[in-house]
Design an enzyme around this catalytic site. Structure first.
Site, short mmCIF file in Angstrom:
data_model
loop_
_atom_site.label_atom_id
_atom_site.label_comp_id
_atom_site.label_asym_id
_atom_site.label_seq_id
_atom_site.Cartn_x
_atom_site.Cartn_y
_atom_site.Cartn_z
N ASN A 111 0.84 -1.21 0.00
CA ASN A 111 0.00 0.00 0.00
C ASN A 111 0.87 1.25 0.00
O ASN A 111 0.54 2.26 -0.62
CB ASN A 111 -0.93 -0.01 1.21
CG ASN A 111 -1.99 -1.07 1.07
OD1 ASN A 111 -2.99 -0.85 0.41
ND2 ASN A 111 -1.77 -2.24 1.65
N HIS A 170 11.22 0.99 5.04
CA HIS A 170 10.72 1.64 3.83
C HIS A 170 11.67 2.77 3.44
O HIS A 170 11.99 3.62 4.27
CB HIS A 170 9.33 2.24 4.07
CG HIS A 170 8.32 1.25 4.53
ND1 HIS A 170 7.76 0.31 3.70
CD2 HIS A 170 7.75 1.04 5.74
CE1 HIS A 170 6.90 -0.42 4.37
NE2 HIS A 170 6.87 -0.01 5.62
N1 LIG Z 1 -1.40 2.44 4.03
C1 LIG Z 1 -0.58 1.66 4.70
O1 LIG Z 1 0.56 2.06 5.03
C2 LIG Z 1 -1.01 0.30 5.09
C3 LIG Z 1 -2.24 -0.17 4.73
N2 LIG Z 1 -2.66 -1.40 5.12
C4 LIG Z 1 -4.01 -1.84 4.69
O2 LIG Z 1 -4.80 -2.11 5.83
C5 LIG Z 1 -5.45 -3.37 5.67
C6 LIG Z 1 -5.75 -3.98 7.03
O3 LIG Z 1 -4.54 -4.28 7.69
P1 LIG Z 1 -4.53 -5.20 8.99
O4 LIG Z 1 -5.48 -4.67 9.99
O5 LIG Z 1 -3.11 -5.36 9.36
O6 LIG Z 1 -5.11 -6.57 8.38
P2 LIG Z 1 -5.85 -7.76 9.15
O7 LIG Z 1 -5.83 -8.90 8.19
O8 LIG Z 1 -5.26 -7.95 10.50
O9 LIG Z 1 -7.35 -7.26 9.34
C7 LIG Z 1 -8.24 -7.03 8.28
C8 LIG Z 1 -9.63 -6.89 8.86
O10 LIG Z 1 -10.52 -6.44 7.85
C9 LIG Z 1 -11.63 -7.35 7.74
N3 LIG Z 1 -12.08 -7.37 6.36
C10 LIG Z 1 -11.54 -8.02 5.30
N4 LIG Z 1 -12.25 -7.75 4.17
C11 LIG Z 1 -13.25 -6.91 4.55
C12 LIG Z 1 -14.30 -6.27 3.86
N5 LIG Z 1 -14.49 -6.41 2.55
N6 LIG Z 1 -15.15 -5.48 4.58
C13 LIG Z 1 -14.99 -5.30 5.90
N7 LIG Z 1 -13.99 -5.87 6.61
C14 LIG Z 1 -13.14 -6.67 5.93
C15 LIG Z 1 -11.08 -8.67 8.23
O11 LIG Z 1 -12.14 -9.51 8.63
P3 LIG Z 1 -11.94 -11.13 8.58
O12 LIG Z 1 -10.74 -11.40 9.44
O13 LIG Z 1 -13.21 -11.64 9.11
O14 LIG Z 1 -11.68 -11.44 7.13
C16 LIG Z 1 -10.24 -8.16 9.41
O15 LIG Z 1 -11.07 -7.83 10.50
C17 LIG Z 1 -4.47 -4.18 4.79
O16 LIG Z 1 -5.14 -5.22 4.08
C18 LIG Z 1 -3.94 -3.12 3.85
O17 LIG Z 1 -4.80 -3.00 2.72
C19 LIG Z 1 -1.87 -2.21 5.88
C20 LIG Z 1 -0.62 -1.79 6.25
C21 LIG Z 1 -0.06 -0.51 5.86
O1 LIG Z 2 2.80 -1.54 7.16
C1 LIG Z 2 3.75 -1.54 6.38
O2 LIG Z 2 4.94 -1.57 6.76
C2 LIG Z 2 3.54 -1.41 4.91
C3 LIG Z 2 2.54 -2.27 4.34
O3 LIG Z 2 2.18 -3.30 4.84
C4 LIG Z 2 1.97 -1.85 3.08
O4 LIG Z 2 2.53 -0.95 2.43
O5 LIG Z 2 0.92 -2.41 2.70
#
Ligand SMILES: NC(=O)C1=CN([C@@H]2O[C@H](COP(=O)(O)OP(=O)(O)OC[C@H]3O[C@@H](n4cnc5c(N)ncnc54)[C@H](OP(=O)(O)O)[C@@H]3O)[C@@H](O)[C@H]2O)C=CC1
Ligand SMILES: O=C([O-])CC(=O)C(=O)O
Length: 266
Positions: A189, A219
């Site tokens: 992301n 990063h």
């Molecule tokens: N911008 C940035 O720097 C970053 C962005 N991210 C983004 O954040 C997201 C979440 O990260 P993280 O919390 O670590 O991931 P997790 O896998 O720990 O948690 C994801 C959560 O979202 C739920 N979920 C999945 N799909 C849906 C949906 N369509 N609608 C509603 N809820 C949903 C999951 O439910 P269930 O477990 O029931 O499937 C779970 O509760 C990542 O997938 C990534 O896209 C992450 C890291 C860095």
């Molecule tokens: O949280 C981070 O270090 C970065 C990450 O996962 C992402 O970019 O999706």
């Protein structure tokens, strides 16, 4: 008091709820998860946000702000409809914008709803500097993401290699930010964020590395342009609940939420 719907209740969502418990100006009214995750989310809600209802969609009434921390699919499922209804949204899954047409759809939905969608900086810094530098013109933006091998599990990095026994730093992807975000939706992301602030998804070059010598998510952004140049390296602590995700992402989401009610914002 702002009434918030939190989309996603995993590593980021739970940590956000922990930090928001003491906030007087922000109240989590709904936690949105897929049906299969409802029982777990209810347990988290009972502990950290007892007034929140666990739901399969953002409630159509009584929500002032949506914060997404769920994954790419949640943008189309929950963010677009909320924007169309006029509810502002904060988005962590910035890599979703690598899908052809989605940035335009988000803009159109926000315009139709008379509101705004905010893409948070998440795990990366210097997004303000990069976006400002773009005004003067950028010549090069390069992003390198380096994480321990186990953080790449469940991704294409496993194709043709054993991550558990990796002996040295290994480049697992080289290409555009668009391709990185598409192929590594939970790990790249930041690549999308850097590109959207800078040279765009197709002109930003990305390298992703599995490195057994690091314990953090490292990063690096290099940028050059009319403004001069900078190099930024972040050594982020991963969340215990999800080694793919940096703790800074949680703080970035909480900062974005608190900024909505703070009288002075930086
Ligand atoms: N911008 C940035 O720097 C970053 C962005 N991210 C983004 O954040 C997201 C979440 O990260 P993280 O919390 O670590 O991931 P997790 O896998 O720990 O948690 C994801 C959560 O979202 C739920 N979920 C999945 N799909 C849906 C949906 N369509 N609608 C509603 N809820 C949903 C999951 O439910 P269930 O477990 O029931 O499937 C779970 O509760 C990542 O997938 C990534 O896209 C992450 C890291 C860095
Ligand atoms: O949280 C981070 O270090 C970065 C990450 O996962 C992402 O970019 O999706």
């Amino acid at each position: 008091m702002l009434s918030i719907a939190l989309v996603g209740c995993g590593a980021i969502g739970t940590a956000v709820l922990e930090l928001l418990q003491a906030d007087a100006g922000l109240s989590v009214a709904a936690i949105v998860v897929p049906a299969a995750g409802a029982v777990d989310a209810q347990a988290v809600a009972s502990r950290l946000a007892p007034r929140a209802q666990v739901a399969g969609a953002v409630p159509t009434e009584g929500i002032d702000l949506v914060v997404e921390a769920a994954g790419h699919a949640a943008i189309e499922a929950h963010v677009l409809p909320a924007l169309k209804r006029g509810v502002p949204c904060i988005v962590a899954s910035v890599g979703a914008l690598s899908a052809e047409g989605l940035p335009e759809q988000l803009e159109a939905a926000a315009r139709d709803g008379g509101t705004q969608v905010q893409l948070i900086a998440g795990a990366i810094g210097a997004i303000d500097a990069l976006a400002a530098a773009r005004v003067g013109g950028l010549a090069l933006v390069r992003y390198t993401g380096r994480k321990p091998p186990h953080a790449w599990k469940g991704t294409p990095a496993e194709e043709g290699r054993q991550l558990d026994t990796l002996a040295e730093a290994t480049v697992i992807f080289e290409g555009s930010a668009r391709e990185a975000a598409r192929r590594f939706p939970k790990n790249a992301n930041v690549a999308a964020t850097v590109s959207l602030a800078g040279l765009g998804l197709d002109a930003t070059t990305v390298r992703l590395i599995a490195d057994p010598a690091v314990a953090e998510n490292v990063h690096t952004v290099e940028a050059e342009g009319a403004f001069g140049s900078f190099e930024l390296t972040m050594r982020n602590q991963p969340l215990a609940a999800n080694p793919k995700t940096s703790a800074l992402t949680v703080y970035s989401a909480v900062r974005a939420l608190r900024s909505r009610v703070a009288p002075l914002v930086i």
